[in-house]
Design a protein around this motif. Structure first.
Motif: not given
Length: 185
Positions: A162-183
């Motif tokens: 369950c913690i890993m699921f939350v971790q992956f969710s947070l990492h995905l959000i951070q990665e998508l935010n990083g892609l958006r910022k670079r754009k």
């Protein structure tokens, strides 16, 4: 002097990425000392068994329980500092932008993986913690000592997934935010 990993010794790609990762990292360094305890009680068992001819009934199961729980925790620990397994043959030769998209794919697959495994672990916990009538009764090992370690390990697996699921969710959000910022730049 403690021999633990300090966040300052990790390169920037191996730093805990958010508050949850930092807590997992620090707690992991703390509980890693249980490996020393496991070695100590195993030494005690060997001493008792072969020197004093008085084997224990609790050491083997305790050492297996602790080792199993620490191994399971290792998954979220590795994810917290970006030390999980990846195919570096491909990952290292692509551009930074492609790496980010590979990370998004990785996090999506991790969400699917941890979500499905969490559901399966929930089923295991339900079977090992409750009777068919819903009363709490932890599954035990069936040995002479008979601790509830099997049920506790299954609970640890469920909690960690369950913690890993939350971790992956947070990492995905951070990665998508990083892609958006670079754009936007």
């Amino acid at each position: 002097m403690k021999d633990e990993i300090h966040p300052d010794t990790l390169d920037s790609s191996e730093q805990p990425r958010n508050g949850l990762d930092r807590v997992i990292f620090k707690f992991g360094n703390l509980i890693s000392l249980l490996f020393v305890f496991t070695v100590a009680i195993s030494f005690y068992e060997v001493l008792m068994r072969y020197v004093f001819n008085a084997p224990t009934i609790w050491v083997h199961e305790t050492a297996s329980f602790l080792g199993g729980c620490l191994f399971v925790y290792g998954g979220i620990y590795a994810l917290s500092i970006n030390k999980h397994v990846r195919v570096v043959l491909i990952y290292d030769i692509v551009s930074d932008r492609t790496r980010r998209w590979l990370n998004v794919f990785h996090h999506l697959m991790g969400l699917l993986f941890s979500g499905l495994l969490s559901w399966a672990a929930y089923q295991m916990v339900q079977d090992s913690w409750f009777t068919p009538f819903g009363d709490i009764r932890l599954e035990t090992s069936g040995s002479a000592w008979n601790p509830a370690f099997p049920a506790l390990v299954k609970g640890m697996i469920f909690m960690t997934l369950c913690i890993m699921f939350v971790q992956f969710s947070l990492h995905l959000i951070q990665e998508l935010n990083g892609l958006r910022k670079r754009k936007d730049v």
